[in-house]
Design an enzyme around this catalytic site. Sequence first.
Site, PDB file in Angstrom:
ATOM      1  N   ASN A  10      12.128  17.836  -1.318  1.00 54.25           N
ATOM      2  CA  ASN A  10      11.562  18.188  -0.013  1.00 54.25           C
ATOM      3  C   ASN A  10      11.147  19.655  -0.077  1.00 54.25           C
ATOM      4  O   ASN A  10      11.993  20.540  -0.065  1.00 54.25           O
ATOM      5  CB  ASN A  10      12.622  17.950   1.084  1.00 54.25           C
ATOM      6  CG  ASN A  10      12.146  18.418   2.448  1.00 54.25           C
ATOM      7  OD1 ASN A  10      10.973  18.772   2.621  1.00 54.25           O
ATOM      8  ND2 ASN A  10      13.044  18.424   3.416  1.00 54.25           N
ATOM      9  N   TRP A  11       9.833  19.872  -0.156  1.00 55.26           N
ATOM     10  CA  TRP A  11       9.339  21.238  -0.364  1.00 55.26           C
ATOM     11  C   TRP A  11       9.323  22.052   0.928  1.00 55.26           C
ATOM     12  O   TRP A  11       9.010  23.237   0.905  1.00 55.26           O
ATOM     13  CB  TRP A  11       7.951  21.203  -0.997  1.00 55.26           C
ATOM     14  CG  TRP A  11       7.947  20.621  -2.389  1.00 55.26           C
ATOM     15  CD1 TRP A  11       9.038  20.230  -3.124  1.00 55.26           C
ATOM     16  CD2 TRP A  11       6.813  20.382  -3.224  1.00 55.26           C
ATOM     17  NE1 TRP A  11       8.649  19.761  -4.352  1.00 55.26           N
ATOM     18  CE2 TRP A  11       7.280  19.841  -4.450  1.00 55.26           C
ATOM     19  CE3 TRP A  11       5.437  20.570  -3.063  1.00 55.26           C
ATOM     20  CZ2 TRP A  11       6.422  19.492  -5.492  1.00 55.26           C
ATOM     21  CZ3 TRP A  11       4.582  20.213  -4.106  1.00 55.26           C
ATOM     22  CH2 TRP A  11       5.077  19.684  -5.304  1.00 55.26           C
ATOM     23  N   LYS A  12       9.589  21.390   2.060  1.00 55.30           N
ATOM     24  CA  LYS A  12       9.617  22.076   3.367  1.00 55.30           C
ATOM     25  C   LYS A  12       8.333  22.893   3.549  1.00 55.30           C
ATOM     26  O   LYS A  12       7.272  22.457   3.104  1.00 55.30           O
ATOM     27  CB  LYS A  12      10.895  22.922   3.473  1.00 55.30           C
ATOM     28  CG  LYS A  12      12.157  22.071   3.195  1.00 55.30           C
ATOM     29  CD  LYS A  12      13.446  22.741   3.565  1.00 55.30           C
ATOM     30  CE  LYS A  12      14.612  21.807   3.256  1.00 55.30           C
ATOM     31  NZ  LYS A  12      15.905  22.348   3.640  1.00 55.30           N
ATOM     32  N   HIS A  99      14.946  14.828   9.783  1.00 55.50           N
ATOM     33  CA  HIS A  99      15.560  15.950   9.054  1.00 55.50           C
ATOM     34  C   HIS A  99      16.247  16.886  10.056  1.00 55.50           C
ATOM     35  O   HIS A  99      15.738  17.101  11.154  1.00 55.50           O
ATOM     36  CB  HIS A  99      14.492  16.702   8.256  1.00 55.50           C
ATOM     37  CG  HIS A  99      15.109  17.642   7.268  1.00 55.50           C
ATOM     38  ND1 HIS A  99      15.586  18.881   7.643  1.00 55.50           N
ATOM     39  CD2 HIS A  99      15.375  17.513   5.945  1.00 55.50           C
ATOM     40  CE1 HIS A  99      16.108  19.472   6.578  1.00 55.50           C
ATOM     41  NE2 HIS A  99      15.996  18.658   5.542  1.00 55.50           N
ATOM     42  N   GLU A 101      16.377  19.964  10.240  1.00 59.11           N
ATOM     43  CA  GLU A 101      15.538  21.080  10.710  1.00 59.11           C
ATOM     44  C   GLU A 101      14.613  20.610  11.826  1.00 59.11           C
ATOM     45  O   GLU A 101      14.351  21.349  12.780  1.00 59.11           O
ATOM     46  CB  GLU A 101      14.768  21.682   9.521  1.00 59.11           C
ATOM     47  CG  GLU A 101      15.715  22.481   8.632  1.00 59.11           C
ATOM     48  CD  GLU A 101      15.347  22.508   7.160  1.00 59.11           C
ATOM     49  OE1 GLU A 101      14.187  22.200   6.809  1.00 59.11           O
ATOM     50  OE2 GLU A 101      16.238  22.839   6.345  1.00 59.11           O
ATOM     51  N   GLU A 171      22.687  14.390   4.937  1.00 63.51           N
ATOM     52  CA  GLU A 171      22.537  15.823   4.706  1.00 63.51           C
ATOM     53  C   GLU A 171      23.404  16.597   5.697  1.00 63.51           C
ATOM     54  O   GLU A 171      22.975  16.847   6.831  1.00 63.51           O
ATOM     55  CB  GLU A 171      21.077  16.237   4.899  1.00 63.51           C
ATOM     56  CG  GLU A 171      20.117  15.568   3.948  1.00 63.51           C
ATOM     57  CD  GLU A 171      18.878  16.427   3.709  1.00 63.51           C
ATOM     58  OE1 GLU A 171      18.618  16.758   2.563  1.00 63.51           O
ATOM     59  OE2 GLU A 171      18.195  16.777   4.687  1.00 63.51           O
ATOM     60  N   GLY A 177      20.720  24.603   2.469  1.00 63.78           N
ATOM     61  CA  GLY A 177      20.244  25.963   2.244  1.00 63.78           C
ATOM     62  C   GLY A 177      21.343  27.019   2.259  1.00 63.78           C
ATOM     63  O   GLY A 177      21.061  28.210   2.335  1.00 63.78           O
ATOM     64  N   SER A 216      22.133  21.648  -0.685  1.00 64.73           N
ATOM     65  CA  SER A 216      22.479  22.521  -1.823  1.00 64.73           C
ATOM     66  C   SER A 216      22.739  21.735  -3.108  1.00 64.73           C
ATOM     67  O   SER A 216      23.642  22.077  -3.870  1.00 64.73           O
ATOM     68  CB  SER A 216      23.662  23.423  -1.462  1.00 64.73           C
ATOM     69  OG  SER A 216      23.319  24.288  -0.390  1.00 64.73           O
ATOM     70  N   GLY A 237      16.182  20.314  -1.525  1.00 65.20           N
ATOM     71  CA  GLY A 237      15.332  21.334  -0.911  1.00 65.20           C
ATOM     72  C   GLY A 237      15.011  22.437  -1.912  1.00 65.20           C
ATOM     73  O   GLY A 237      14.178  22.270  -2.808  1.00 65.20           O
ATOM     74  N   GLY A 238      15.690  23.547  -1.787  1.00 60.07           N
ATOM     75  CA  GLY A 238      15.389  24.749  -2.578  1.00 60.07           C
ATOM     76  C   GLY A 238      15.210  24.505  -4.065  1.00 60.07           C
ATOM     77  O   GLY A 238      14.245  25.016  -4.670  1.00 60.07           O
TER      78      GLY A 238
HETATM   79  P1  13P Z   1      18.647  22.551   0.163  1.00 55.78           P
HETATM   80  O1  13P Z   1      18.680  21.723  -1.105  1.00 55.78           O
HETATM   81  O2  13P Z   1      17.777  23.752   0.061  1.00 55.78           O
HETATM   82  O3  13P Z   1      20.039  22.839   0.659  1.00 55.78           O
HETATM   83  O4  13P Z   1      17.951  21.633   1.276  1.00 55.78           O
HETATM   84  C1  13P Z   1      18.389  20.334   1.448  1.00 55.78           C
HETATM   85  C2  13P Z   1      17.449  19.648   2.342  1.00 55.78           C
HETATM   86  O5  13P Z   1      17.360  19.942   3.518  1.00 55.78           O
HETATM   87  C3  13P Z   1      16.592  18.594   1.759  1.00 55.78           C
HETATM   88  O6  13P Z   1      15.946  17.877   2.746  1.00 55.78           O
END
Ligand code: 13P
Length: 255
Positions: A10-12, A99, A101, A171, A177, A216, A237-238
């Site tokens: 997930n590149w956000k 999600h 977020e 999640e 994050g 993470s 994510g990251g």
């Molecule tokens: P991180 O891997 O950066 O913690 O993000 C997880 C995430 O929200 C994937 O959708």
Amino acid sequence: MARRKFVCGNWKMHKTAAEATALVKELAAGVAEAARAGEVQVAVAPPFTALHAVATALAGTGIELAAQDVHWEAQGAFTGAISAAMLADACCTHGIVGHSERRQLFGETDEGVRRKAAALLGAKIRPIVCVGETLAEREADRTLEVVGRQVRQGLQGLSPEQLRQLTVAYEPVWAIGTGRTATAAQAQEVHAALRKILRELGGPVADEVRIQYGGSVKPENAAELMSQPDVDGALVGGASLKAKDFLAIVKGALR
Ligand code: 13P
């Protein structure tokens, strides 16, 4: 039953079309080996503006394309929104909904998740339905209650055949994050509880539904998390923004 592991990046809100294309080129070079030619299903979810460029770059790589969100209406006066048909037109085969977020920053509700998942299914796109508790909820021992509500309300009314199409992503909000990952045991406990609910909702099909862990996920912890019996992949994510790390996570999904 053996479920094929599914790892999605997930590149956000990262990467222009040119940057996204460059990342796909790096991924393409290593994904067949990392995923042992298809043993692991791999997808990436770029921002809307890069979908077209990424779809073109992904051709022939075996990596699939996911969207990060969708609107439930088919069309109309919804400034800024993107429909499921538009995502299908942009070659998306998966779509993330719910999600944390979106829930925390953009007011996404369980009812919205339900409508979005249904809209995606209607366009033959497989939803990735995210659930997860906040730190306060975990500390109040409310984790299973919260994720249980999210999954029951988000998937309400879907047939077993529709449930089979989707992926659930657990999640925990406190792990996203933050560098603070759930332990493999914490993840397994919640995933097993989610599968039990899926069984109530859809019967035996629950054994086919993949449940990803997200929060993470890194090359260092991916293999242990995904070795748990009910952890069927990762939503990353990251670490998905760097080809080397993402490919190492994909490798971590191999048995
Ligand atoms: P991180 O891997 O950066 O913690 O993000 C997880 C995430 O929200 C994937 O959708």
